[in-house]
Design an enzyme around this catalytic site. Sequence first.
Site, PDB file in Angstrom:
ATOM      1  N   CYS A 274       0.791  -1.238   0.000  1.00  0.00           N
ATOM      2  CA  CYS A 274       0.000   0.000   0.000  1.00  0.00           C
ATOM      3  C   CYS A 274       0.823   1.287   0.000  1.00  0.00           C
ATOM      4  CB  CYS A 274      -0.930  -0.004   1.208  1.00  0.00           C
ATOM      5  SG  CYS A 274      -2.064  -1.382   1.175  1.00  0.00           S
TER       6      CYS A 274
HETATM    7  N1  LIG Z   1      -2.558  -5.481   2.318  1.00  0.00           N
HETATM    8  C1  LIG Z   1      -3.044  -4.449   2.987  1.00  0.00           C
HETATM    9  O1  LIG Z   1      -2.624  -4.160   4.105  1.00  0.00           O
HETATM   10  C2  LIG Z   1      -4.135  -3.568   2.400  1.00  0.00           C
HETATM   11  C3  LIG Z   1      -4.845  -2.700   3.246  1.00  0.00           C
HETATM   12  C4  LIG Z   1      -5.832  -1.901   2.718  1.00  0.00           C
HETATM   13  C5  LIG Z   1      -6.092  -1.950   1.348  1.00  0.00           C
HETATM   14  N2  LIG Z   1      -5.378  -2.780   0.545  1.00  0.00           N
HETATM   15  C6  LIG Z   1      -5.725  -2.804  -0.879  1.00  0.00           C
HETATM   16  O2  LIG Z   1      -6.522  -3.949  -1.119  1.00  0.00           O
HETATM   17  C7  LIG Z   1      -6.248  -4.513  -2.402  1.00  0.00           C
HETATM   18  C8  LIG Z   1      -5.839  -5.967  -2.259  1.00  0.00           C
HETATM   19  O3  LIG Z   1      -4.631  -6.035  -1.524  1.00  0.00           O
HETATM   20  P1  LIG Z   1      -4.121  -7.383  -0.852  1.00  0.00           P
HETATM   21  O4  LIG Z   1      -2.977  -7.000   0.023  1.00  0.00           O
HETATM   22  O5  LIG Z   1      -5.264  -8.138  -0.273  1.00  0.00           O
HETATM   23  O6  LIG Z   1      -3.574  -8.156  -2.137  1.00  0.00           O
HETATM   24  P2  LIG Z   1      -3.195  -9.709  -2.220  1.00  0.00           P
HETATM   25  O7  LIG Z   1      -2.219  -9.822  -3.343  1.00  0.00           O
HETATM   26  O8  LIG Z   1      -2.827 -10.227  -0.869  1.00  0.00           O
HETATM   27  O9  LIG Z   1      -4.557 -10.418  -2.651  1.00  0.00           O
HETATM   28  C9  LIG Z   1      -5.187 -10.206  -3.852  1.00  0.00           C
HETATM   29  C10 LIG Z   1      -5.696 -11.527  -4.383  1.00  0.00           C
HETATM   30  O10 LIG Z   1      -6.464 -11.274  -5.565  1.00  0.00           O
HETATM   31  C11 LIG Z   1      -6.284 -12.365  -6.440  1.00  0.00           C
HETATM   32  N3  LIG Z   1      -6.728 -11.952  -7.780  1.00  0.00           N
HETATM   33  C12 LIG Z   1      -6.142 -11.084  -8.624  1.00  0.00           C
HETATM   34  N4  LIG Z   1      -6.899 -10.919  -9.724  1.00  0.00           N
HETATM   35  C13 LIG Z   1      -7.999 -11.694  -9.578  1.00  0.00           C
HETATM   36  C14 LIG Z   1      -9.147 -11.946 -10.363  1.00  0.00           C
HETATM   37  N5  LIG Z   1      -9.327 -11.335 -11.538  1.00  0.00           N
HETATM   38  N6  LIG Z   1     -10.054 -12.816  -9.913  1.00  0.00           N
HETATM   39  C15 LIG Z   1      -9.881 -13.435  -8.722  1.00  0.00           C
HETATM   40  N7  LIG Z   1      -8.813 -13.229  -7.916  1.00  0.00           N
HETATM   41  C16 LIG Z   1      -7.877 -12.363  -8.342  1.00  0.00           C
HETATM   42  C17 LIG Z   1      -4.821 -12.690  -6.308  1.00  0.00           C
HETATM   43  O11 LIG Z   1      -4.542 -14.010  -6.743  1.00  0.00           O
HETATM   44  C18 LIG Z   1      -4.589 -12.505  -4.794  1.00  0.00           C
HETATM   45  O12 LIG Z   1      -4.763 -13.713  -4.077  1.00  0.00           O
HETATM   46  C19 LIG Z   1      -5.190  -3.606  -3.019  1.00  0.00           C
HETATM   47  O13 LIG Z   1      -5.801  -2.617  -3.785  1.00  0.00           O
HETATM   48  C20 LIG Z   1      -4.536  -2.968  -1.806  1.00  0.00           C
HETATM   49  O14 LIG Z   1      -3.964  -1.723  -2.116  1.00  0.00           O
HETATM   50  C21 LIG Z   1      -4.431  -3.615   1.033  1.00  0.00           C
END
Ligand SMILES: NC(=O)c1ccc[n+]([C@@H]2O[C@H](COP(=O)([O-])OP(=O)(O)OC[C@H]3O[C@@H](n4cnc5c(N)ncnc54)[C@H](O)[C@@H]3O)[C@@H](O)[C@H]2O)c1
Length: 436
Positions: A274
Amino acid sequence: MTAAADTLKQRLTTNPTVGLIGLGYVGLPLAVAFAETGATVIGVDLDSRRVAAVRAGTSFIEDVPADVIARLVGAGRLSAHDDVGALKDADAIVICVPTPLGKSKEPDISFIVAAADAVAAIIRPGQLVVLESTTYPGTTQEILAPRFEAKGVVVGRDVFLAFSPERIDPGNKRWTLRDIPKVVGGVTESCRDLASALYARIAPQVVPVSGPQTAEMVKLFENTFRSVNIALVNEFAIMCRRLGISVWEVIGAASTKPFGFMPFYPGPGLGGHCLPSDPHYLSWKVRLEGYEPRFITFADEINRRMPEYVVHLVTDALNDRSRALRGARVLVLGVAYKAGVADVRDSPALEIIEGLSAKGALVEYHDPYVSSVLIGTRPMKSVAWDRAALASRDVVLVLTAHASYDWAAIVREAPLVIDTRNATGSLPPAPHVIRL
Ligand SMILES: NC(=O)c1ccc[n+]([C@@H]2O[C@H](COP(=O)([O-])OP(=O)(O)OC[C@H]3O[C@@H](n4cnc5c(N)ncnc54)[C@H](O)[C@@H]3O)[C@@H](O)[C@H]2O)c1
């Protein structure tokens, strides 16, 4: 409210089926939170290992205990699939896919586009879709809405669309998903009310805002606020060192002011999915409007130089002891970007290890959460951090303050400790312990 909205609201407040796209750091805890409220949750992820793990009742996210997943899967409350087709009967679909940066730090929204296309292929009247991925203002209305309307449904009448930023802080036990208010912006009033009804199931408070663009901007403000303040305190750390003052003591004393001050802490650099990326989503968007943001660029510049600064700290500390970095044995403690997690995405530790190695240091690492890591193309495995390991290295470099480390033992056994997290701050100062 339309009849479709009325029926959907009824379902969302009783026993809805909730679909989650993306079972990562955001999606999996959310899936579990909804399932715990009695909803039937269907998770979808392209990563077959994640799907298999959920089905087997195991966990790959530190904050989500495996036994909870196993219980929910066993009770039929949570299931995992690799195809968005599994969500055709869902009442609500929440999208939590990654939003990384491209090579020139431009937003890479390809995951959002792919997820939106997949949802458009199955969308039917009476469904609510919420985007949670952090993104630039306008994404929900410019990318998702037209794809759905191209399928012949009208947003706000047949289907409902909102943006609600995720604010989870992985590894944070005090503020979990269930403790954090949820900001919601709907394309129409009905969209906002329905999304609010969905999140009222899991959030202590729902904060409705005037539209998705505002909700998208709220998240970018929160993360830019953090990034800028961390840059400020990182620069304070650099200035304090020049002046022979402890930045940690300064922060501690300044924090006693009961108003108008909020402590942030310096460190070896920003990491995770992030903070290093999100502000660039905003920069990119406002540049299109002819405005050049300055705080974001400046903060990014300072934060991105911290890994290099840490390499200099190690070099100088050895130099002061008439030693060269070349050939020095360095044990890095912690490669995850923060304590309590296994996430090494954009972790400054990777750049620091690479920088030290490039100058000839013999670097090894230990991390209780990360058994192996890629430094460039070179795989490295976590080594032991026992007494012998600590005593046999020239430098122990603390990059992540995991709770399982025994700081007193580290200070006792290691010949030289460079602590970038003030993890040893409660111990008496010692000449061989250098804090950022
Ligand atoms: N990690 C954090 O602390 C956090 C906190 C707040 C917001 N966010 C935001 O949330 C979002 C997700 O982050 P995250 O850390 O959970 O990412 P992550 O990589 O841990 O998880 C995302 C998942 O989405 C899956 N994916 C991707 N494309 C897909 C599709 N078309 N269909 C189905 N699955 C699909 C991936 O395989 C992965 O498992 C981002 O935009 C991030 O900026 C993250």
